[in-house]
Design a protein around this motif. Structure first.
Motif, PDB file in Angstrom:
ATOM      1  N   PHE A 185      43.340  26.194  53.585  1.00  0.00           N
ATOM      2  CA  PHE A 185      44.623  26.893  53.653  1.00  0.00           C
ATOM      3  C   PHE A 185      44.849  27.663  52.350  1.00  0.00           C
ATOM      4  CE2 PHE A 185      44.712  23.376  56.489  1.00  0.00           C
ATOM      5  CZ  PHE A 185      45.498  23.756  57.563  1.00  0.00           C
ATOM      6  N   THR A 186      45.138  28.943  52.483  1.00  0.00           N
ATOM      7  CA  THR A 186      45.462  29.784  51.333  1.00  0.00           C
ATOM      8  C   THR A 186      46.935  30.185  51.430  1.00  0.00           C
ATOM      9  OG1 THR A 186      43.218  30.686  51.256  1.00  0.00           O
ATOM     10  CG2 THR A 186      44.925  31.905  50.079  1.00  0.00           C
ATOM     11  N   GLY A 187      47.724  29.734  50.473  1.00  0.00           N
ATOM     12  CA  GLY A 187      49.143  30.078  50.442  1.00  0.00           C
ATOM     13  C   GLY A 187      49.461  30.964  49.250  1.00  0.00           C
ATOM     14  N   ARG A 188      50.664  30.774  48.711  1.00  0.00           N
ATOM     15  CA  ARG A 188      51.076  31.543  47.524  1.00  0.00           C
ATOM     16  C   ARG A 188      51.754  30.595  46.551  1.00  0.00           C
ATOM     17  NH1 ARG A 188      55.685  36.321  46.845  1.00  0.00           N
ATOM     18  NH2 ARG A 188      54.748  37.309  45.020  1.00  0.00           N
ATOM     19  N   LEU A 197      60.042  31.486  47.944  1.00  0.00           N
ATOM     20  CA  LEU A 197      59.253  32.617  47.457  1.00  0.00           C
ATOM     21  C   LEU A 197      57.751  32.376  47.547  1.00  0.00           C
ATOM     22  CD1 LEU A 197      61.294  33.678  44.294  1.00  0.00           C
ATOM     23  CD2 LEU A 197      61.357  34.654  46.606  1.00  0.00           C
ATOM     24  N   GLY A 198      57.359  31.150  47.840  1.00  0.00           N
ATOM     25  CA  GLY A 198      55.942  30.826  47.949  1.00  0.00           C
ATOM     26  C   GLY A 198      55.577  30.381  49.352  1.00  0.00           C
ATOM     27  N   VAL A 199      54.289  30.175  49.550  1.00  0.00           N
ATOM     28  CA  VAL A 199      53.771  29.612  50.809  1.00  0.00           C
ATOM     29  C   VAL A 199      53.035  28.332  50.442  1.00  0.00           C
ATOM     30  CG1 VAL A 199      52.261  29.935  52.792  1.00  0.00           C
ATOM     31  CG2 VAL A 199      53.570  31.880  51.894  1.00  0.00           C
ATOM     32  N   ASN A 200      53.616  27.222  50.821  1.00  0.00           N
ATOM     33  CA  ASN A 200      53.107  25.922  50.418  1.00  0.00           C
ATOM     34  C   ASN A 200      51.907  25.537  51.290  1.00  0.00           C
ATOM     35  OD1 ASN A 200      52.734  23.066  50.082  1.00  0.00           O
ATOM     36  ND2 ASN A 200      54.784  22.978  49.179  1.00  0.00           N
ATOM     37  N   ALA A 201      50.704  25.666  50.704  1.00  0.00           N
ATOM     38  CA  ALA A 201      49.487  25.397  51.456  1.00  0.00           C
ATOM     39  C   ALA A 201      49.399  23.946  51.896  1.00  0.00           C
ATOM     40  CB  ALA A 201      48.269  25.765  50.610  1.00  0.00           C
ATOM     41  N   ASN A 281      48.324  31.208  66.042  1.00  0.00           N
ATOM     42  CA  ASN A 281      49.531  31.691  66.693  1.00  0.00           C
ATOM     43  C   ASN A 281      50.818  30.966  66.298  1.00  0.00           C
ATOM     44  OD1 ASN A 281      48.105  33.644  68.282  1.00  0.00           O
ATOM     45  ND2 ASN A 281      47.390  31.973  69.587  1.00  0.00           N
ATOM     46  N   ILE A 282      50.695  29.850  65.611  1.00  0.00           N
ATOM     47  CA  ILE A 282      51.880  29.117  65.163  1.00  0.00           C
ATOM     48  C   ILE A 282      51.990  29.121  63.639  1.00  0.00           C
ATOM     49  CG2 ILE A 282      53.099  26.905  65.197  1.00  0.00           C
ATOM     50  CD1 ILE A 282      52.961  28.292  67.922  1.00  0.00           C
ATOM     51  N   LEU A 283      50.959  28.614  62.969  1.00  0.00           N
ATOM     52  CA  LEU A 283      51.053  28.461  61.510  1.00  0.00           C
ATOM     53  C   LEU A 283      50.908  29.775  60.755  1.00  0.00           C
ATOM     54  CD1 LEU A 283      49.059  25.150  60.880  1.00  0.00           C
ATOM     55  CD2 LEU A 283      51.507  25.469  61.300  1.00  0.00           C
ATOM     56  N   LEU A 284      49.884  30.543  61.080  1.00  0.00           N
ATOM     57  CA  LEU A 284      49.625  31.767  60.308  1.00  0.00           C
ATOM     58  C   LEU A 284      50.774  32.770  60.358  1.00  0.00           C
ATOM     59  CD1 LEU A 284      45.846  32.767  60.544  1.00  0.00           C
ATOM     60  CD2 LEU A 284      47.232  32.407  58.495  1.00  0.00           C
ATOM     61  N   ALA A 289      54.537  35.745  57.209  1.00  0.00           N
ATOM     62  CA  ALA A 289      55.875  36.334  57.144  1.00  0.00           C
ATOM     63  C   ALA A 289      56.394  36.325  55.712  1.00  0.00           C
ATOM     64  CB  ALA A 289      56.828  35.577  58.065  1.00  0.00           C
ATOM     65  N   VAL A 290      55.883  35.404  54.898  1.00  0.00           N
ATOM     66  CA  VAL A 290      56.263  35.316  53.480  1.00  0.00           C
ATOM     67  C   VAL A 290      55.228  35.983  52.599  1.00  0.00           C
ATOM     68  CG1 VAL A 290      56.783  33.719  51.586  1.00  0.00           C
ATOM     69  CG2 VAL A 290      57.481  33.154  53.930  1.00  0.00           C
ATOM     70  N   TRP A 291      53.950  35.780  52.931  1.00  0.00           N
ATOM     71  CA  TRP A 291      52.862  36.291  52.087  1.00  0.00           C
ATOM     72  C   TRP A 291      51.733  36.786  52.986  1.00  0.00           C
ATOM     73  CZ3 TRP A 291      52.097  38.185  47.589  1.00  0.00           C
ATOM     74  CH2 TRP A 291      50.837  38.198  46.980  1.00  0.00           C
TER      75      TRP A 291
END
Length: 385
Positions: A185-188, A197-201, A281-284, A289-291
């Motif tokens: 998982f790659t978040g921000r 403001l981030g994407v919690n991987a 289709n659910i998580l990504l 939408a944030v990053w």
């Protein structure tokens, strides 16, 4: 020299090749190719893309479909951090046991098959006998998968396959698959005080794990009727979750390591399709939408297809006759048998030695087990004419 003496001498030579999966197996393949060619076999050697690994496929008897395949892998697991009483790559005999890395898993079977090659050559007048010796079974059955692509295009493809993994000469007609994955998982990253403001991987990895566990519960209802496995249904296990760097940092990366043990190919496809759909289709969409650069990638570590129990199995029926036993069993460990089954062959697993000795220090096979395997193969030879 008896067939047992010949097999023991061949096995000693084979143990001398340190064919750990991370290393080349070309020397042992060259050795086996020479022995089978000298016995009269038609031998093909198929190299992998690196040129450091190879499969051997050999045939004796008529050039026709419907033959019998004797299959085994040439690679062995490492001896790293193991303490042995003797050199693991120099076979030693003590009290009726032959010690060395690969003696039971599974060079013992290969040695007996090659020791019987001259007999097969003289007997195979009506039905061909084939030999398949592969690379990298221990790291995902890579060699068998490559060989299957070669065999799929051949007109002389065998009808029956005997895979000589160590079963104490019990006839094994089924085993679960073993499929291992790492989902990344790659978040921000960002400050923990501003989570929006981030994407919690790690958070999304946990959601992924939750769906895996829901699916694991759903699999109980998919158990085949009369399944002999314990448990009777396919299973999913989450082995580890790695991610994050500190208490107050939104984690930008996470990895979930998981596996599944399917009892039937339909479950294998169902699990993969379900998790791919959930991620895409659910998580990504929520993550992106944030990053926009957020991502989920599943890495296949290894996929060993299971051997499905079949109501009609000519290989099972033949080996029951050859061994004089009355019953069959299923096992939890994986083999290459399912790959040959998917090619349309009737397949079973039966070979000398115990899986309890495999992968351990002081691995051994009992000479009585080799003798029992030789008896089976001698009986098989009589069926080829």
């Amino acid at each position: 020299m008896s067939h047992l003496d010949t097999a023991t001498a061949i096995l000693s030579d084979l143990i001398g090749y340190p064919t750990v999966s991370s290393d080349s197996n070309l020397a042992i393949i060259d050795d086996l190719a020479g022995r089978l060619s000298d016995a009269g076999a038609r031998v093909d050697v198929f190299h992998d893309d690196s040129g450091t690994k190879a499969n051997l496929y050999a045939t004796m008897g008529p050039d026709a479909p419907g033959g019998i395949l004797l299959a085994g892998h040439t690679d062995v697991v490492p001896i790293t951090d193991q303490i042995w009483a003797s050199n693991p790559f120099a076979m030693t005999e003590r009290d009726g046991r032959l010690y060395g890395r690969g003696t039971c898993d599974m060079k013992g079977f290969i040695a007996t098959a090659v020791a019987l090659a001259p007999l097969f050559a003289s007997k195979a007048t009506r039905r061909p006998i084939h030999f398949a010796f592969t690379y990298d079974e221990e790291t995902g059955c890579l060699g068998a998968k490559a060989l299957a692509e070669q065999l799929a295009a051949r007109s002389d493809r065998p009808a029956l396959a005997i895979i000589g993994e160590p079963t104490e000469m019990r006839v094994i007609e089924g085993h679960k698959g073993c499929c291992e994955y790492s989902t990344h998982f790659t978040g921000r990253e960002g400050h923990g005080s501003l989570p929006y403001l981030g994407v919690n991987a790690v958070e999304y990895a946990v959601r992924y794990i939750t769906r895996l566990m829901e699916l694991n519960d759903e699999l109980k209802a998919r158990a085949p009727g009369g399944s002999a496995f314990d448990p009777p249904h396919s299973t999913i296990n989450v082995g580890s979750l790695h991610g994050g760097v500190a208490h107050n940092v939104i984690p930008g990366f996470a990895t979930v390591e998981w596996d599944m043990r399917p009892v039937q190919s339909a479950d294998f496809h169902h699990i993969n399709a379900t998790m791919q759909d959930y991620a895409a289709n659910i998580l990504l969409p929520r993550m992106r939408a944030v990053w926009p650069d957020a991502d989920i990638v599943t890495e296949v570590i290894g996929e060993t297809i299971g051997l499905e129990v079949m109501a009609e199995n000519a290989a099972r029926d033949l080996v029951l006759e050859l061994t004089g036993t009355n019953g069959t069993d299923v096992v939890s460990f994986g083999t290459e048998a399912g790959i040959f089954q998917q090619l349309g062959m009737a397949a079973i697993v039966c070979g000398p030695g115990s899986i309890e000795q495999a992968h351990k220090p002081d691995e051994y096979v009992e000479t009585s087990q080799l003798a029992a395997c030789i008896t089976m193969l001698e009986e098989l030879a009589d069926r080829l004419g």
